[in-house]
Design a protein around this motif. Structure first.
Motif, PDB file in Angstrom:
ATOM      1  N   TYR A  31       0.839  -1.195   0.000  1.00 52.64           N
ATOM      2  CA  TYR A  31       0.000   0.000   0.000  1.00 52.64           C
ATOM      3  C   TYR A  31       0.878   1.251   0.000  1.00 52.64           C
ATOM      4  CZ  TYR A  31      -3.577  -3.210   1.779  1.00 52.64           C
ATOM      5  OH  TYR A  31      -4.443  -4.257   1.955  1.00 52.64           O
ATOM      6  N   THR A  32       0.376   2.308  -0.620  1.00 54.91           N
ATOM      7  CA  THR A  32       1.044   3.603  -0.538  1.00 54.91           C
ATOM      8  C   THR A  32       0.767   4.209   0.828  1.00 54.91           C
ATOM      9  OG1 THR A  32      -0.833   4.902  -1.335  1.00 54.91           O
ATOM     10  CG2 THR A  32       0.658   3.973  -3.013  1.00 54.91           C
ATOM     11  N   ARG A  34      -0.913   6.708   1.355  1.00 54.74           N
ATOM     12  CA  ARG A  34      -2.304   7.175   1.367  1.00 54.74           C
ATOM     13  C   ARG A  34      -3.292   6.019   1.489  1.00 54.74           C
ATOM     14  NH1 ARG A  34      -0.374  10.697  -3.180  1.00 54.74           N
ATOM     15  NH2 ARG A  34      -1.074   8.942  -4.430  1.00 54.74           N
ATOM     16  N   GLY A  35      -2.785   4.799   1.644  1.00 54.85           N
ATOM     17  CA  GLY A  35      -3.659   3.641   1.799  1.00 54.85           C
ATOM     18  C   GLY A  35      -4.131   3.025   0.493  1.00 54.85           C
ATOM     19  N   GLU A  36      -3.594   3.468  -0.640  1.00 57.61           N
ATOM     20  CA  GLU A  36      -3.974   2.907  -1.937  1.00 57.61           C
ATOM     21  C   GLU A  36      -3.178   1.632  -2.192  1.00 57.61           C
ATOM     22  OE1 GLU A  36      -4.301   7.036  -4.436  1.00 57.61           O
ATOM     23  OE2 GLU A  36      -2.329   6.335  -3.805  1.00 57.61           O
ATOM     24  N   TYR A  37      -3.838   0.671  -2.827  1.00 59.08           N
ATOM     25  CA  TYR A  37      -3.116  -0.525  -3.231  1.00 59.08           C
ATOM     26  C   TYR A  37      -2.091  -0.165  -4.293  1.00 59.08           C
ATOM     27  CZ  TYR A  37      -5.107  -4.868  -1.363  1.00 59.08           C
ATOM     28  OH  TYR A  37      -5.444  -5.924  -0.575  1.00 59.08           O
ATOM     29  N   TYR A  71       5.486   3.485   2.207  1.00 58.55           N
ATOM     30  CA  TYR A  71       4.776   2.260   1.846  1.00 58.55           C
ATOM     31  C   TYR A  71       4.530   1.425   3.092  1.00 58.55           C
ATOM     32  CZ  TYR A  71       5.709   3.403  -2.960  1.00 58.55           C
ATOM     33  OH  TYR A  71       5.737   4.054  -4.170  1.00 58.55           O
ATOM     34  N   LEU A  72       3.451   0.658   3.043  1.00 58.88           N
ATOM     35  CA  LEU A  72       3.098  -0.280   4.108  1.00 58.88           C
ATOM     36  C   LEU A  72       2.888  -1.633   3.454  1.00 58.88           C
ATOM     37  CD1 LEU A  72       2.166  -0.775   7.098  1.00 58.88           C
ATOM     38  CD2 LEU A  72      -0.148  -0.369   6.256  1.00 58.88           C
ATOM     39  N   SER A  74       1.504  -5.476   4.000  1.00 62.40           N
ATOM     40  CA  SER A  74       0.699  -6.433   4.743  1.00 62.40           C
ATOM     41  C   SER A  74       1.138  -7.825   4.292  1.00 62.40           C
ATOM     42  CB  SER A  74      -0.769  -6.175   4.398  1.00 62.40           C
ATOM     43  OG  SER A  74      -1.572  -7.217   4.812  1.00 62.40           O
ATOM     44  N   ARG A  90      -1.441  -7.086   9.131  1.00 64.73           N
ATOM     45  CA  ARG A  90      -1.815  -5.946   8.287  1.00 64.73           C
ATOM     46  C   ARG A  90      -0.761  -4.849   8.245  1.00 64.73           C
ATOM     47  NH1 ARG A  90      -6.973  -6.590   6.630  1.00 64.73           N
ATOM     48  NH2 ARG A  90      -8.295  -7.930   7.889  1.00 64.73           N
ATOM     49  N   GLU A  91       0.109  -4.791   9.221  1.00 64.18           N
ATOM     50  CA  GLU A  91       1.153  -3.756   9.257  1.00 64.18           C
ATOM     51  C   GLU A  91       2.504  -4.394   9.546  1.00 64.18           C
ATOM     52  OE1 GLU A  91      -0.081  -0.665  11.938  1.00 64.18           O
ATOM     53  OE2 GLU A  91      -1.882  -0.247  10.775  1.00 64.18           O
ATOM     54  N   SER A  94       6.727  -1.183   7.338  1.00 64.62           N
ATOM     55  CA  SER A  94       6.544   0.130   6.726  1.00 64.62           C
ATOM     56  C   SER A  94       7.925   0.706   6.454  1.00 64.62           C
ATOM     57  CB  SER A  94       5.721   1.058   7.613  1.00 64.62           C
ATOM     58  OG  SER A  94       6.403   1.322   8.814  1.00 64.62           O
TER      59      SER A  94
END
Length: 126
Positions: A31-32, A34-37, A71-72, A74, A90-91, A94
């Motif tokens: 994920y970015t 901003r939470g986008e895939y 980036y994050l 999961s 999920r995290e 990062s």
């Protein structure tokens, strides 16, 4: 932690199979900030990962793929047919991707490149 755009990034997943009746598949979701895939990826290691016991899988995100920014990642271990999620962090990781202004440069373009990815694609002149 951070990585330069010109560096590959490795993600190691350690897990244990207790029941040989499944075909667990390690997978990552990127994920970015901003939470986008950005993308997902899963292993194709069924013959190896179905054995009872401890396992370790490493996936490499290639250099010159991710653009600058946070980036994050999961991490999950799932069976695909039928879909069963055995474990999911999920995290798990990062990090920040930054431009290496001193080291290896991919091009002479010296502005921020838009987009989530910035692959260094092979071009041919005809």
């Amino acid at each position: 932690p951070f990585a330069y755009t010109t560096q590959k990034v490795g993600v190691e997943i350690s897990y244990e199979v207790f029941d040989g009746g499944y075909q667990p598949t390690p997978n990552i979701h990127v994920y970015t900030g901003r939470g986008e895939y950005a993308f997902i990826s899963h292993a194709d290691l069924h013959a190896h990962t179905s054995k009872v016991g401890p396992h370790k899988a490493i996936v490499w995100i290639p250099a010159n793929l991710l653009n600058e920014g946070p980036y994050l990642i999961s991490v999950a271990v799932s069976t695909m047919k039928p879909l069963v999620i055995h474990a999911h962090d999920r995290e798990a990781l990062s990090f920040e991707v930054i431009e290496d202004v001193i080291g290896e440069k991919v091009s002479d373009f010296n502005h921020r490149i838009p987009g989530v990815v910035r692959p260094h694609l092979k071009w041919e002149a005809k």
